[in-house]
Design an enzyme around this catalytic site. Structure first.
Site, PDB file in Angstrom:
ATOM      1  N   TYR A   1      -2.736  -1.446  10.288  1.00 41.75           N
ATOM      2  CA  TYR A   1      -2.534  -1.601   8.843  1.00 41.75           C
ATOM      3  C   TYR A   1      -1.188  -1.013   8.417  1.00 41.75           C
ATOM      4  O   TYR A   1      -0.416  -1.651   7.687  1.00 41.75           O
ATOM      5  CB  TYR A   1      -3.677  -0.909   8.111  1.00 41.75           C
ATOM      6  CG  TYR A   1      -3.668  -1.054   6.606  1.00 41.75           C
ATOM      7  CD1 TYR A   1      -4.083  -2.227   5.999  1.00 41.75           C
ATOM      8  CD2 TYR A   1      -3.283   0.013   5.787  1.00 41.75           C
ATOM      9  CE1 TYR A   1      -4.116  -2.346   4.621  1.00 41.75           C
ATOM     10  CE2 TYR A   1      -3.302  -0.098   4.416  1.00 41.75           C
ATOM     11  CZ  TYR A   1      -3.719  -1.276   3.829  1.00 41.75           C
ATOM     12  OH  TYR A   1      -3.736  -1.399   2.449  1.00 41.75           O
TER      13      TYR A   1
ATOM     14  N   SER B   1       0.866  -1.180   0.000  1.00 37.77           N
ATOM     15  CA  SER B   1       0.000   0.000   0.000  1.00 37.77           C
ATOM     16  C   SER B   1       0.897   1.222   0.000  1.00 37.77           C
ATOM     17  O   SER B   1       2.071   1.137   0.376  1.00 37.77           O
ATOM     18  CB  SER B   1      -0.867   0.005   1.270  1.00 37.77           C
ATOM     19  OG  SER B   1      -1.492   1.265   1.459  1.00 37.77           O
TER      20      SER B   1
END
Length: 265
Positions: A156, A143
Site C-alpha cells: 500500500y 493517503s
C-alpha cells in the site's frame, strides 16, 4: 478563471470518500460518472443523491485490476456524459501483511488496484481533456502513507508513494494544456475501508491525532471539490493532506497512542 467544469468521473464512488466526492461535485453543478467494483447498490444510492441535486448520473462497473478494460470504462462514461472535465481517482484497497509474509499475489493485487489502474484512468481522462482543449482537473486520492510509511503496509505504501509521484509528473507534462494534477492524502477517515461505515467520527476518540478524532468523508470531498474548481487554477503538482494533524505526529503514533499525555510539555 476560464475553466468551467461541467462533467466529472469519480472512481470508487459507491461508498466512502468517492461517494462523498460525487455528491459534493454534483452540488457544485457537475454531472457525474460513478463507478463501482462490488457494490452496485451503493453506486445506485450515490447516483440517486447526485440526481437529488438536479445533476445527471451515469453508472458503470470498474475493476482497476483489469487493465485492458479500465480505459474503455472511462471512455464509455465520458461518451455518455458528453466529455470529462474532472477525473477523481478514488478507487483503492489496502492490506496489513508484514513485508516478510507478503505474497507476490497480494502485492500485485494492491499495486494493480491502487497504482496501475489509477494510471490507466488518469491517462484515459487526460486524453479526452487534451482533445477537448478546455483544460481539466486530475485528482488522485492517495493517503498520508503517500508521505510516511506504516508497519504492515509495504504494498500500500509503495503504491501510494508511486501514485503521488505520478501526479507530480502529470502536472509537469500537462500544464501546457491547462490541466492541473493534484493528490489528496487522507488520514484516518470514517469509511467502510477503515471499518467505520455509518460512524459519526465526531464521537470517536483518537488521542494521538491533534484534532482528536477521525475525519468525515465529506471533509475530504470538500478539498477535492476545491481542487476541481476554477478557483484552483494555479494549484498543481501538490499533495493536500487531510488528516487532522496526524502527519505532524507520525501516522504510526497518530493512530496508536492511547492517551493525551503527549500534549503536556
Amino acid at each position: 478563471m476560464g475553466f468551467d467544469p461541467r462533467t466529472a468521473i469519480v472512481t470508487g464512488s459507491d461508498s466512502g470518500i468517492g461517494r462523498a466526492t460525487a455528491v459534493a461535485l454534483a452540488r457544485a453543478g457537475l454531472d457525474i460518472g460513478i463507478t463501482w467494483h462490488r457494490d452496485e447498490a451503493g453506486a445506485e444510492r450515490t447516483a440517486a443523491e447526485v440526481r437529488e441535486h438536479g445533476r445527471r448520473a451515469e453508472v458503470a462497473r470498474l475493476d482497476t485490476t483489469e487493465l485492458q478494460r479500465v480505459g474503455a470504462v472511462v471512455d464509455d462514461l465520458a461518451g455518455r456524459l458528453g466529455g470529462v472535465d474532472v477525473l477523481v481517482n478514488s478507487s483503492g484497497t489496502g492490506g496489513s501483511t508484514a513485508f516478510l509474509e507478503l505474497s507476490t499475489d497480494e502485492w500485485r493485487q494492491i499495486v494493480a488496484t491502487d497504482l496501475d489502474g489509477a494510471f490507466v484512468c488518469l491517462q484515459a481522462a487526460a486524453r479526452h481533456m487534451v482533445d477537448a482543449g478546455r483544460g481539466g482537473r486530475l485528482i488522485a486520492v492517495t493517503s498520508v502513507h503517500e508521505h510516511q510509511p506504516r508497519v504492515g503496509s509495504s504494498a500500500y505504501d509503495a503504491a501510494k508513494h508511486g501514485l503521488g509521484g505520478l501526479i507530480k509528473t502529470i502536472a509537469l507534462e500537462l500544464g501546457e494544456h491547462g490541466i492541473t494534477a493534484n493528490s489528496v492524502a487522507p488520514g484516518e477517515i470514517a469509511t467502510p475501508m477503515t471499518g467505520q461505515e455509518d460512524v459519526d467520527p465526531h464521537g470517536e476518540d483518537r488521542p494521538g491525532v491533534p484534532l482528536g478524532r477521525p475525519g468525515d468523508a465529506r471533509e475530504v470531498a470538500a478539498v477535492i471539490a476545491f481542487l476541481a474548481s476554477a478557483e484552483a487554477a494555479y494549484v498543481t503538482g501538490a499533495s493536500w493532506v487531510v488528516d487532522g494533524g496526524m502527519l505532524q505526529m507520525g501516522p504510526q503514533a497518530g493512530s496508536h497512542l492511547q492517551s493525551g499525555e503527549w500534549r503536556k510539555a
